[in-house]
Design an enzyme around this catalytic site. Sequence first.
Site, PDB file in Angstrom:
ATOM      1  N   ARG A   1       4.440 -28.945   9.132  1.00 47.78           N
ATOM      2  CA  ARG A   1       4.290 -27.489   9.035  1.00 47.78           C
ATOM      3  C   ARG A   1       4.770 -26.941   7.702  1.00 47.78           C
ATOM      4  O   ARG A   1       4.124 -26.062   7.110  1.00 47.78           O
ATOM      5  CB  ARG A   1       5.035 -26.811  10.201  1.00 47.78           C
ATOM      6  CG  ARG A   1       4.942 -25.276  10.235  1.00 47.78           C
ATOM      7  CD  ARG A   1       3.558 -24.737   9.919  1.00 47.78           C
ATOM      8  NE  ARG A   1       2.510 -25.320  10.757  1.00 47.78           N
ATOM      9  CZ  ARG A   1       1.224 -25.232  10.483  1.00 47.78           C
ATOM     10  NH1 ARG A   1       0.803 -24.632   9.374  1.00 47.78           N
ATOM     11  NH2 ARG A   1       0.323 -25.777  11.289  1.00 47.78           N
TER      12      ARG A   1
ATOM     13  N   ASP B   1      -3.191   3.218 -16.239  1.00 44.57           N
ATOM     14  CA  ASP B   1      -2.958   3.225 -14.802  1.00 44.57           C
ATOM     15  C   ASP B   1      -3.931   4.132 -14.054  1.00 44.57           C
ATOM     16  O   ASP B   1      -4.013   5.341 -14.336  1.00 44.57           O
ATOM     17  CB  ASP B   1      -1.520   3.681 -14.529  1.00 44.57           C
ATOM     18  CG  ASP B   1      -1.141   3.578 -13.068  1.00 44.57           C
ATOM     19  OD1 ASP B   1      -1.454   2.547 -12.446  1.00 44.57           O
ATOM     20  OD2 ASP B   1      -0.526   4.527 -12.556  1.00 44.57           O
TER      21      ASP B   1
ATOM     22  N   LYS C   1       7.565   2.737 -17.382  1.00 43.52           N
ATOM     23  CA  LYS C   1       6.732   3.457 -16.431  1.00 43.52           C
ATOM     24  C   LYS C   1       7.201   4.909 -16.330  1.00 43.52           C
ATOM     25  O   LYS C   1       8.147   5.313 -17.004  1.00 43.52           O
ATOM     26  CB  LYS C   1       6.765   2.747 -15.080  1.00 43.52           C
ATOM     27  CG  LYS C   1       6.233   1.310 -15.153  1.00 43.52           C
ATOM     28  CD  LYS C   1       6.457   0.538 -13.865  1.00 43.52           C
ATOM     29  CE  LYS C   1       5.525   0.988 -12.763  1.00 43.52           C
ATOM     30  NZ  LYS C   1       4.143   0.583 -12.991  1.00 43.52           N
TER      31      LYS C   1
ATOM     32  N   GLU D   1       3.172   2.399 -19.705  1.00 44.08           N
ATOM     33  CA  GLU D   1       2.176   2.846 -18.730  1.00 44.08           C
ATOM     34  C   GLU D   1       1.755   4.277 -19.046  1.00 44.08           C
ATOM     35  O   GLU D   1       2.608   5.156 -19.235  1.00 44.08           O
ATOM     36  CB  GLU D   1       2.772   2.777 -17.325  1.00 44.08           C
ATOM     37  CG  GLU D   1       1.850   3.298 -16.236  1.00 44.08           C
ATOM     38  CD  GLU D   1       2.560   3.392 -14.903  1.00 44.08           C
ATOM     39  OE1 GLU D   1       2.528   2.398 -14.162  1.00 44.08           O
ATOM     40  OE2 GLU D   1       3.158   4.448 -14.612  1.00 44.08           O
TER      41      GLU D   1
ATOM     42  N   LYS E   1       4.177  -8.269  -7.854  1.00 51.77           N
ATOM     43  CA  LYS E   1       4.115  -7.959  -6.421  1.00 51.77           C
ATOM     44  C   LYS E   1       4.003  -9.264  -5.633  1.00 51.77           C
ATOM     45  O   LYS E   1       2.951  -9.640  -5.126  1.00 51.77           O
ATOM     46  CB  LYS E   1       2.938  -7.029  -6.145  1.00 51.77           C
ATOM     47  CG  LYS E   1       3.092  -5.675  -6.821  1.00 51.77           C
ATOM     48  CD  LYS E   1       1.863  -4.801  -6.643  1.00 51.77           C
ATOM     49  CE  LYS E   1       2.038  -3.458  -7.360  1.00 51.77           C
ATOM     50  NZ  LYS E   1       0.835  -2.604  -7.260  1.00 51.77           N
TER      51      LYS E   1
END
Length: 287
Positions: free
Chosen positions: A108, A224, A175, A203, A143
Amino acid sequence: MNAALPKTGLPASFAVDAFVAATLAEDLGTVGDITSNAVIPADARFTGVMDSRDPIVVAGLDLAEAFFRTLDPDVRIERLVQDGQQVAAGTILMRLEGAGRAMLTAERSALNTVQHLSGIATMTRGYVDAIAGTGAILLDTRKTIPGLRVLEKYATRMGGAQNHRMGLWDAAMIKDNHVAVAGGVAEAVRRAKDAGIAHIIVEVDRIDQIAPALEAGATHLLLDNMPPAMLREAVALVGGRVPTEASGGVNLDTIRAIAQTGVTYVSVGRLTQSAPAADIGLDFTTA
């Protein structure tokens, strides 16, 4: 973007043994694999194949092998494909023969790892194919699942993407919240430059922010959530002075139009956030 990482293979700094040990410890607890220890004779052998039930891009086989070898150093493994390879449904990825209890205990952990990483690599390849010929380069993002960043970013490389920042340490990304606290774009960039940071990403989400960011010394602009028409305007205004990166609202339906605007990069968070696990199994064989 991160040229320091190898195109294939895990970074040399990644602690494979520690990852394998921690993963097995999570599964075994303090008493071990009570099912295999009760059901499988101590001298039983396991011969099997790891195969894919869907078309995939393979990633994580080195780790799978490490799980099996950790529990049975004498296991015999025949690797039939390599990480980064695109394979058809039904493809055998590896054959193995080893101690029955060890193979079933490691199963597994090995499958979870290969399924997750191959799922990321497979989704990434779909995005890479979608922008083929545009000149734009696909980037991943930060992320990622905590603790798995190195592996997940490895998987995006196997799918054909380049790695964006590996963490908060290898480039500055200014940002909106940084700008608000610092008191403006120019002041934020100035402080980053004064700190000796060479790579400064800024950004912007409006055209009128581009000139101030460039004048302040940005070395990379993250555009963005701009629609394609605005991206074209932004790329024209930048005029090749720094790389441009489109981010936000990117999926398989939108990415080609975004890439065709002339941006240098397109970054996609869903590569590591939303990739489904690949359908890969380990099956006992009698031959």
